[in-house]
Design a protein around this motif. Structure first.
Motif, PDB file in Angstrom:
ATOM      1  N   SER A  23       0.831  -1.552   0.311  1.00 39.95           N
ATOM      2  CA  SER A  23       0.285   0.017  -0.086  1.00 39.95           C
ATOM      3  C   SER A  23       0.732   1.275   0.018  1.00 39.95           C
ATOM      4  O   SER A  23       0.403   2.278  -0.505  1.00 39.95           O
ATOM      5  CB  SER A  23      -1.149   0.235   0.909  1.00 39.95           C
ATOM      6  N   GLN A  24       1.994   1.245   0.757  1.00 40.96           N
ATOM      7  CA  GLN A  24       2.754   2.172   0.178  1.00 40.96           C
ATOM      8  C   GLN A  24       2.909   3.122  -1.252  1.00 40.96           C
ATOM      9  O   GLN A  24       4.055   3.853  -1.862  1.00 40.96           O
ATOM     10  CB  GLN A  24       4.380   1.949   1.597  1.00 40.96           C
ATOM     11  N   ARG A  25       3.133   1.540  -2.048  1.00 37.60           N
ATOM     12  CA  ARG A  25       3.869   1.928  -3.675  1.00 37.60           C
ATOM     13  C   ARG A  25       2.770   3.035  -4.278  1.00 37.60           C
ATOM     14  O   ARG A  25       2.791   3.156  -5.209  1.00 37.60           O
ATOM     15  CB  ARG A  25       3.990   1.089  -3.832  1.00 37.60           C
ATOM     16  N   GLY A  26       1.334   2.809  -3.423  1.00 35.78           N
ATOM     17  CA  GLY A  26       0.189   3.874  -3.608  1.00 35.78           C
ATOM     18  C   GLY A  26      -0.006   5.261  -2.952  1.00 35.78           C
ATOM     19  O   GLY A  26      -0.584   5.807  -2.768  1.00 35.78           O
ATOM     20  N   GLY A  27       1.207   5.779  -3.736  1.00 37.55           N
ATOM     21  CA  GLY A  27       1.347   7.280  -2.995  1.00 37.55           C
ATOM     22  C   GLY A  27       2.754   7.377  -2.257  1.00 37.55           C
ATOM     23  O   GLY A  27       3.089   9.161  -2.280  1.00 37.55           O
ATOM     24  N   CYS A  28       3.343   6.707  -1.235  1.00 40.16           N
ATOM     25  CA  CYS A  28       4.358   6.372  -1.082  1.00 40.16           C
ATOM     26  C   CYS A  28       5.754   6.555  -1.304  1.00 40.16           C
ATOM     27  O   CYS A  28       6.672   6.961  -2.078  1.00 40.16           O
ATOM     28  CB  CYS A  28       3.885   6.662   0.325  1.00 40.16           C
ATOM     29  N   THR A  29       6.047   5.171  -1.736  1.00 38.03           N
ATOM     30  CA  THR A  29       7.276   4.280  -2.021  1.00 38.03           C
ATOM     31  C   THR A  29       7.151   4.569  -3.874  1.00 38.03           C
ATOM     32  O   THR A  29       8.005   4.511  -4.293  1.00 38.03           O
ATOM     33  CB  THR A  29       7.901   3.667  -1.628  1.00 38.03           C
ATOM     34  N   ASP A  30       5.846   5.038  -4.052  1.00 38.57           N
ATOM     35  CA  ASP A  30       6.048   5.093  -5.767  1.00 38.57           C
ATOM     36  C   ASP A  30       4.625   5.865  -6.163  1.00 38.57           C
ATOM     37  O   ASP A  30       4.028   6.322  -5.375  1.00 38.57           O
ATOM     38  CB  ASP A  30       5.744   3.060  -6.233  1.00 38.57           C
ATOM     39  N   HIS A  31       4.116   5.941  -7.258  1.00 34.85           N
ATOM     40  CA  HIS A  31       3.436   7.068  -7.928  1.00 34.85           C
ATOM     41  C   HIS A  31       1.466   6.020  -8.583  1.00 34.85           C
ATOM     42  O   HIS A  31       1.207   7.079  -8.891  1.00 34.85           O
ATOM     43  CB  HIS A  31       3.824   7.917  -9.209  1.00 34.85           C
ATOM     44  N   HIS A  32       1.835   4.950  -7.613  1.00 33.79           N
ATOM     45  CA  HIS A  32       0.370   4.543  -7.702  1.00 33.79           C
ATOM     46  C   HIS A  32      -0.846   4.991  -7.044  1.00 33.79           C
ATOM     47  O   HIS A  32      -1.238   4.845  -5.898  1.00 33.79           O
ATOM     48  CB  HIS A  32       0.192   3.071  -7.737  1.00 33.79           C
ATOM     49  N   SER A  33      -1.494   6.525  -6.408  1.00 35.91           N
ATOM     50  CA  SER A  33      -1.719   7.311  -6.306  1.00 35.91           C
ATOM     51  C   SER A  33      -3.737   7.031  -6.851  1.00 35.91           C
ATOM     52  O   SER A  33      -4.607   7.851  -5.730  1.00 35.91           O
ATOM     53  CB  SER A  33      -1.156   8.445  -5.825  1.00 35.91           C
ATOM     54  N   ASP A  34      -3.654   6.678  -8.084  1.00 41.27           N
ATOM     55  CA  ASP A  34      -5.061   6.837  -8.506  1.00 41.27           C
ATOM     56  C   ASP A  34      -6.159   5.776  -7.980  1.00 41.27           C
ATOM     57  O   ASP A  34      -7.472   5.801  -9.167  1.00 41.27           O
ATOM     58  CB  ASP A  34      -5.332   6.906  -9.966  1.00 41.27           C
ATOM     59  N   GLY A  35      -6.319   5.641  -6.347  1.00 37.80           N
ATOM     60  CA  GLY A  35      -7.454   4.789  -5.856  1.00 37.80           C
ATOM     61  C   GLY A  35      -6.654   3.266  -5.249  1.00 37.80           C
ATOM     62  O   GLY A  35      -5.419   3.402  -6.834  1.00 37.80           O
ATOM     63  N   TRP A  36      -7.204   2.273  -5.193  1.00 37.50           N
ATOM     64  CA  TRP A  36      -6.636   1.116  -5.187  1.00 37.50           C
ATOM     65  C   TRP A  36      -7.502   0.226  -4.528  1.00 37.50           C
ATOM     66  O   TRP A  36      -8.881   0.987  -4.610  1.00 37.50           O
ATOM     67  CB  TRP A  36      -5.906   0.683  -3.521  1.00 37.50           C
ATOM     68  N   GLY A  37      -7.653  -1.086  -4.206  1.00 39.42           N
ATOM     69  CA  GLY A  37      -8.821  -1.768  -3.972  1.00 39.42           C
ATOM     70  C   GLY A  37      -8.058  -3.720  -4.032  1.00 39.42           C
ATOM     71  O   GLY A  37      -7.335  -3.504  -4.105  1.00 39.42           O
ATOM     72  N   ILE A  38      -9.225  -4.172  -3.300  1.00 40.90           N
ATOM     73  CA  ILE A  38      -8.664  -5.331  -2.176  1.00 40.90           C
ATOM     74  C   ILE A  38     -10.431  -5.982  -2.083  1.00 40.90           C
ATOM     75  O   ILE A  38     -10.607  -5.949  -1.576  1.00 40.90           O
ATOM     76  CB  ILE A  38      -7.769  -5.199  -0.582  1.00 40.90           C
ATOM     77  N   ALA A  39      -9.719  -7.091  -2.682  1.00 43.09           N
ATOM     78  CA  ALA A  39     -10.686  -8.949  -2.001  1.00 43.09           C
ATOM     79  C   ALA A  39     -10.790  -9.687  -1.530  1.00 43.09           C
ATOM     80  O   ALA A  39      -9.267 -10.522  -1.742  1.00 43.09           O
ATOM     81  CB  ALA A  39     -11.686  -8.635  -3.608  1.00 43.09           C
ATOM     82  N   PHE A  40     -10.715 -10.084  -0.136  1.00 40.24           N
ATOM     83  CA  PHE A  40     -10.630 -10.973   0.396  1.00 40.24           C
ATOM     84  C   PHE A  40     -12.165 -12.057   0.375  1.00 40.24           C
ATOM     85  O   PHE A  40     -12.521 -11.824   0.192  1.00 40.24           O
ATOM     86  CB  PHE A  40     -10.009 -10.925   2.064  1.00 40.24           C
ATOM     87  N   PHE A  41     -11.554 -13.227  -0.283  1.00 37.19           N
ATOM     88  CA  PHE A  41     -12.158 -14.589   0.095  1.00 37.19           C
ATOM     89  C   PHE A  41     -11.955 -14.962   0.970  1.00 37.19           C
ATOM     90  O   PHE A  41     -11.492 -16.033   1.404  1.00 37.19           O
ATOM     91  CB  PHE A  41     -11.332 -14.744  -1.167  1.00 37.19           C
ATOM     92  N   GLU A  42     -12.849 -14.772   2.043  1.00 40.87           N
ATOM     93  CA  GLU A  42     -13.315 -14.965   3.496  1.00 40.87           C
ATOM     94  C   GLU A  42     -13.201 -16.601   3.828  1.00 40.87           C
ATOM     95  O   GLU A  42     -13.842 -17.109   2.914  1.00 40.87           O
ATOM     96  CB  GLU A  42     -13.723 -14.762   4.576  1.00 40.87           C
TER      97      GLU A  42
END
Length: 270
Positions: A23-42
């Motif tokens: 998640s740090q790559r989403g705008g901190c250590t990288d520039h992928h800051s235009d949204g994010w998401g995650i899906a867990f099959f519980e």
């Protein structure tokens, strides 16, 4: 472009450590800051679950309060698909955040894509239609449509992989098509340009995180029976033997192990 993260595990496992670095790559250590998401099959006990706990946010993963909550809240899963976005096609909106989720054969399917598809305009005539405006969601809808046409009911992982091997080149010829796909029972990964994976199992060692200056002893977090696969665009640690997938390679992972290794061309001819 975007980055992908996936997990496939033999037993219910938490992705907290990997997601924290990713998640740090989403705008901190990288520039992928235009949204994010995650899906867990519980998990349902020790068995893989049919339904997915699903989070998306158009904010940066590095600063999102929802992402912060997930970095500290372990969700036990057999399969996870996550994504941080650098927008190329489609505005920065919630409906354009990956992963995308649909139902097929009585199970949820989730999909996330890294790449850019040019002049990709397939005919959609079934019940799978995009909600957003990304080439990624369009590709997902077409894949599910064609899988549904090819199989009257849920096929085995081997049969499904062979069908995917026939379908994937029809999309990949339009550009970069790195993706992760899961139905809660297995995880499929296709490398067009860049995708890596590592298998973690007993005896677990200490890992050195790449995006944060921390070291973690995995033996304190796992039992001897645990075994899992982590798939990611760029390796998350600096001291593990990450395997680089070859361009055109399609893999399916189940129970924390790779089941198939072949180029999509080989599988299509098998």
């Amino acid at each position: 472009m975007c980055q992908l993260l996936g997990m496939n595990s033999r037993l219910p496992a938490s992705l907290t450590l990997s997601f924290t670095g990713f998640s740090q790559r989403g705008g901190c250590t990288d520039h992928h800051s235009d949204g994010w998401g995650i899906a867990f099959f519980e998990s349902e006990g020790q068995a893989p679950g049919r339904a997915a706990r699903f989070f998306v946010d158009k904010e940066s993963a590095a600063t999102s309060p929802i992402a912060q909550m997930l970095r500290t809240y372990p969700i036990k899963s057999h399969n996870v698909v996550a994504h941080v976005r650098k927008a190329t096609v489609g505005a920065v909106t919630l409906e354009n955040c990956h992963p995308f989720m649909r139902e097929l054969w009585g199970r949820y399917w989730v999909f996330a894509h890294n790449g850019d598809l040019k002049e990709f305009a397939p005919h959609l005539h079934g019940s799978f239609k995009p909600v957003g405006s990304t080439d990624s969601e369009l590709a997902f809808c077409w894949l599910l449509q064609e899988l549904n046409k090819s199989h009257a009911a849920a096929p085995s992982e081997e049969e499904l992989t062979k069908t995917l091997a026939e379908l994937v080149p029809q999309i990949a010829k339009h550009g970069t098509f790195n993706f992760l796909l899961s139905n809660g029972q297995a995880l499929w990964a296709h490398a067009s340009t860049k995708l890596h994976y590592v298998q973690r199992q007993h005896p677990f060692a200490e890992v050195h995180m790449k995006d944060e200056d921390i070291k973690v002893d995995l033996s304190e977090l796992n039992c001897p029976e645990d075994r899992l696969i982590i798939v990611v665009t760029e390796p998350l640690t600096t001291n593990e033997n990450w395997v680089a997938m070859a361009p055109g390679e399609l893999r399916v992972f189940k129970d924390g192990c790779p089941l198939v290794r072949a180029g999509v061309e080989e599988l299509a001819l098998a």
